[in-house]
Design an enzyme around this catalytic site. Structure first.
Site, PDB file in Angstrom:
ATOM      1  N   ASP A  51       0.852  -1.191   0.000  1.00 41.36           N
ATOM      2  CA  ASP A  51       0.000   0.000   0.000  1.00 41.36           C
ATOM      3  C   ASP A  51       0.888   1.243   0.000  1.00 41.36           C
ATOM      4  O   ASP A  51       2.093   1.150   0.205  1.00 41.36           O
ATOM      5  CB  ASP A  51      -0.874  -0.067   1.270  1.00 41.36           C
ATOM      6  CG  ASP A  51      -1.913   1.036   1.304  1.00 41.36           C
ATOM      7  OD1 ASP A  51      -2.325   1.516   0.230  1.00 41.36           O
ATOM      8  OD2 ASP A  51      -2.330   1.418   2.416  1.00 41.36           O
ATOM      9  N   ASP A  83      -9.224   3.807  -1.725  1.00 38.14           N
ATOM     10  CA  ASP A  83     -10.133   4.233  -0.653  1.00 38.14           C
ATOM     11  C   ASP A  83     -11.465   4.738  -1.189  1.00 38.14           C
ATOM     12  O   ASP A  83     -11.715   5.943  -1.251  1.00 38.14           O
ATOM     13  CB  ASP A  83      -9.436   5.293   0.202  1.00 38.14           C
ATOM     14  CG  ASP A  83      -8.184   4.725   0.861  1.00 38.14           C
ATOM     15  OD1 ASP A  83      -8.060   3.481   0.915  1.00 38.14           O
ATOM     16  OD2 ASP A  83      -7.338   5.513   1.297  1.00 38.14           O
ATOM     17  N   GLU A 115       2.365   4.778  -4.246  1.00 34.64           N
ATOM     18  CA  GLU A 115       2.281   5.664  -5.444  1.00 34.64           C
ATOM     19  C   GLU A 115       3.612   6.348  -5.732  1.00 34.64           C
ATOM     20  O   GLU A 115       3.866   6.630  -6.909  1.00 34.64           O
ATOM     21  CB  GLU A 115       1.175   6.692  -5.226  1.00 34.64           C
ATOM     22  CG  GLU A 115      -0.219   6.094  -5.220  1.00 34.64           C
ATOM     23  CD  GLU A 115      -0.517   5.249  -3.969  1.00 34.64           C
ATOM     24  OE1 GLU A 115       0.024   5.580  -2.901  1.00 34.64           O
ATOM     25  OE2 GLU A 115      -1.250   4.253  -4.090  1.00 34.64           O
TER      26      GLU A 115
END
Ligand code: GLC
Length: 756
Positions: free
Chosen positions: A362, A455, A365
């Site tokens: 997670d 999310d 990015e």
């Protein structure tokens, strides 16, 4: 590769010194011999199924397929460069002609309808919380689309890791303009003529997804905020007590010792290995989260070793870049370098000893909440930091990954982390198939990880949008995708939670997940009747596994997605193109979930052909003629599903968790039609051992003749497979099988004949 043509141009007048292109996406390009001839205004080159006509004054080109049909016409290519501190800035753009009526699909993880005509997107991996139905960009960048003209498909992939922006006939209704913020355009064009052909070629170029372990297709349970080992044990126990099948429970950042990845907080999780063992005893695997950022703390071994081995991202002045994510302060491993990936695999190896089954990655990015200026970091570096923080949630653009600037490799940070994680799992446990779930990615991410869409929220609109997002990902090579059920943020009504579980049972990845601070959203906490409805959805998932697993095996072999847009079987049908609140699972099932509150019916578009209503995979009922919309009943406990004419879908019995793909009981459900077919893939469910592929083929013209062929050496665990015929009266005479009282046929040989 046949049907793939690469056009690599450097249109800006002032470019960095030429260096060899390193593609992070392409793994399978084997350049074809081009034959080239001079034309009046330029050149014509031919390669396999594609040809390109280059016009040199002004530079434009036309791509045509083997039959001479124009697929794409690039009207212009342009570029510019400006000198700027610390590196020059570039633009390179291509503009395609876009006649009215052309549709554009794919684009990876994007919001909006399936056909993206009239929209504009950027490819720049971004941590967005919360995201909304019109948020762009999101976490994954796959600069690839499929053009569709009069039902004929072609594809275009811009293999540039720099940010790029695409205007899909929005500003100018007859133009698609794609602008990269790098100095080059490395374009690949793919021949069709079908959407499936384009996807297959794109996946052959960027790599196929490995077959996941079967357990990863089971129900998965997660929440940010399961804070102790006791709580996790409670989750497993409550699910089991409530009769909910599931295979996986995740450990979110709560398990870490002060947000130090690869550590466990011993006070709250005193015996993770024991927890993993006890979970395994009830058929549940543990999958922990790993974020890329390392806490900067001298007594934290992972940080120290990464620093000593010089594996961290640096500022443009050469210091280690220091930022903040959950750990503060934090530093960032440079996953673009092989030595960092090797280091990561080593750190992961010891951590896996706790008994974890896979890894969830997670914030890759990469997400970075703030950046610390270093000592004496004023002018010019201070200036650069401010100017370059135009995306305030990631690293400064000028940050250095080896010799590469962050702005160039930002979009592949997640891909490279996924590679490190996947290869680490592979080398630690060569006999098991890796399972990695990643939030960020670039073209090719399917080689290493499944993707979830980040999310989302417990909105009806997000439930609906999830379908177009998974379809876009699937067309862009990512067959293994899912969304948080029933929405990560916010509070779902019981009705929304029940409807979401119904869609989720057909989603490639089925994970319940929710955010800290939101109400608990485990499906077994729902009131009745919603709890029973959610449980029925989870049970349906386990019945469906033989078919789903077969779809996954096909995806790993051919690149074709598991969930597919209707356009794949009806490419010239406008209605099918806009119907993206429904989807196909493989070729055989059409699923049209209810995505509006209070509705007890559902308007469904069925493409041409005949469809047998098979709501919630219970009884088959009405036969529908496709090519039109139909309103069907969909009370709260029902999800409308349709079985396509001629298709046979293998189902098993519900189970509390997966064991192996040697299904103890198996029934083929066949929708009678002049030509019939079905497939089933079976193996141990994990590892790389033997398999068995069963193919059914046959005809039906008043009598059914069915031939079963088997490939592979794995023995069948069953005495009989059963066949349930749908769409005809009860048979009168069966040879090659035995007609049972419940109407099913127990198959005894490889040839079956049924008469009425
Ligand atoms: C991010 C992830 C979410 C996770 C949370 C805490 O928001 O998207 O899934 O639960 O971080 O780790």
């Amino acid at each position: 590769m046949a049907g793939v043509l690469r056009v690599h141009v450097r249109p800006s007048a002032f470019v960095l010194p030429a260096r060899e292109k390193r593609s992070f996406a392409v793994v399978g390009h084997d350049p074809q011999r081009l034959t080239s001839t001079e034309t009046e205004r330029g050149f014509r080159c031919e390669a396999g199924a594609l040809s390109i006509d280059l016009v040199l004054d002004g530079f434009s080109f036309l791509i045509a397929d083997a039959s001479g049909r124009t697929l794409a016409r690039a009207l212009s290519i342009d570029g510019d460069a400006r000198s700027k501190y610390p590196t020059p800035s570039h633009h390179a753009a291509v503009e395609f002609e876009s006649p009215a009526g052309d549709a554009y699909l794919g684009f990876g993880e994007k919001v909006g309808p399936l056909d993206k005509r009239g929209l504009r997107f950027s490819f720049w991996n971004t941590d967005v919380m919360p995201h909304h139905p019109d948020t762009d960009p999101l976490y994954v960048s796959i600069p690839f689309f499929i053009g569709l003209r009069d039902g004929v498909a072609w594809g275009c992939f811009l293999d540039e890791t720099w940010r790029s922006d695409i205007d899909v006939a929005m500003t100018e209704p007859d133009r698609v303009r794609w602008l990269s913020h790098g100095p080059e355009l490395d374009l690949y064009f793919f021949a069709g003529p079908t959407i499936a052909d384009v996807v297959r070629r794109y996946v052959a170029l960027t790599g196929r997804a490995p077959l996941p372990p079967l357990w990863a297709l089971g129900v998965q349970q997660s929440r940010w905020g399961y804070e102790t080992e006791t709580e996790i044990r409670g989750v497993v126990e409550s699910a089991r007590n409530a009769g909910f099948p599931f295979d996986v429970v995740y450990l979110d950042i709560d398990h870490q010792d002060a947000y130090r990845v690869f550590t466990v907080d011993r006070a709250r999780f005193p015996d993770v290995a024991g927890l993993a063992r006890d979970c395994a005893a009830t058929g549940v695997r543990l999958v922990p989260i790993i974020d890329p950022a390392l806490k900067l703390e001298d007594d934290y071994g992972v940080y120290r070793r990464a620093k000593e081995r010089d594996l961290l991202v640096r500022t443009d002045r050469g210091d280690t870049l220091v930022g903040a994510v959950w750990p503060k302060p934090a530093v960032f491993p440079d996953f673009t370098r092989e030595e960092t990936r090797t280091f990561w695999a080593e750190e992961q190896r010891a951590f896996l000893d706790h008994g974890f089954a896979g890894i969830w990655i997670d914030m890759n990015e990469p997400s970075c909440f703030s950046v610390e200026p270093g000592p004496g970091d004023l002018v010019p570096h201070g200036l650069e930091l401010r100017e370059e923080r135009d995306d305030p949630k990631t690293l400064p653009m000028g940050a250095m990954h080896g010799a590469l600037r962050h702005r160039e490799v930002h979009n592949v940070y997640g891909l490279c982390m996924a590679q490190a994680t996947f290869e680490g799992l592979q080398s630690t446990r060569p006999d098991a198939r890796p399972f990695v779930l990643s939030r960020a990615g670039y073209a090719g991410i399917q080689r290493y990880a499944a993707v979830w869409t980040g999310d989302n929220s417990s909105y009806w609109s997000h439930l609906e949008l999830s379908m177009a997002m998974m379809l876009g990902l699937g067309l862009s090579g990512v067959a293994f995708s899912g969304v948080d059920v029933p929405g990560f943020l916010g509070a779902p009504t019981p009705e929304l939670a029940a409807r979401w579980a119904q869609l989720a049972s057909f989603q490639p990845l089925l994970r319940f997940h929710s955010a800290k601070g939101t109400p608990y959203k485990e499906p077994w906490r729902l009131p009745e009747p919603h709890r029973s409805i959610a449980r029925a959805a989870c049970e349906l998932r386990y019945r469906l596994l033989p078919y789903l697993y077969t779809c996954f095996e096909e995806a790993s072999r051919t690149g074709l997605p598991v969930v597919r847009p209707l356009a794949m079987i009806a490419p010239d049908d406008r209605e099918a193109l806009v119907a993206c609140d429904q989807l196909l699972l493989g070729d055989a099932l059409l699923v049209a979930p209810v995505v509006r509150p209070g509705r007890t019916d559902r308007s469904v578009y069925l493409p041409r052909g005949q469809w047998l209503q098979w709501s919630s995979l219970r009884e088959t009922t009405t036969l529908h003629e496709g090519g039109r919309r139909t309103l069907v009943e969909a009370p709260l406990d029902t999800v409308p599903v349709f079985l396509r004419a001629g298709e046979a879908v293998p189902l098993t019995e519900p189970a509390l968790h997966t064991t192996s793909a040697d299904w103890p009981s198996l029934t083929w459900h066949l929708h009678l039609a002049p030509e019939v077919r079905g497939a089933l893939y079976e193996d141990a469910g994990d590892g790389h051992g033997s398999h068995r592929r069963t193919m059914l083929r046959g005809t039906y013209d008043g009598a059914l003749r069915l031939v079963r062929t088997i490939e592979g050496h794995r023995a069948s665990p069953r005495e009989h497979d059963f066949l349930q015929l749908h769409g005809g009266p009860r048979p009168a005479r069966v040879t090659g099988g035995r007609l049972l009282d419940d109407g099913r046929i127990a198959l005894s040989g490889d040839e079956l004949r049924v008469e009425w």
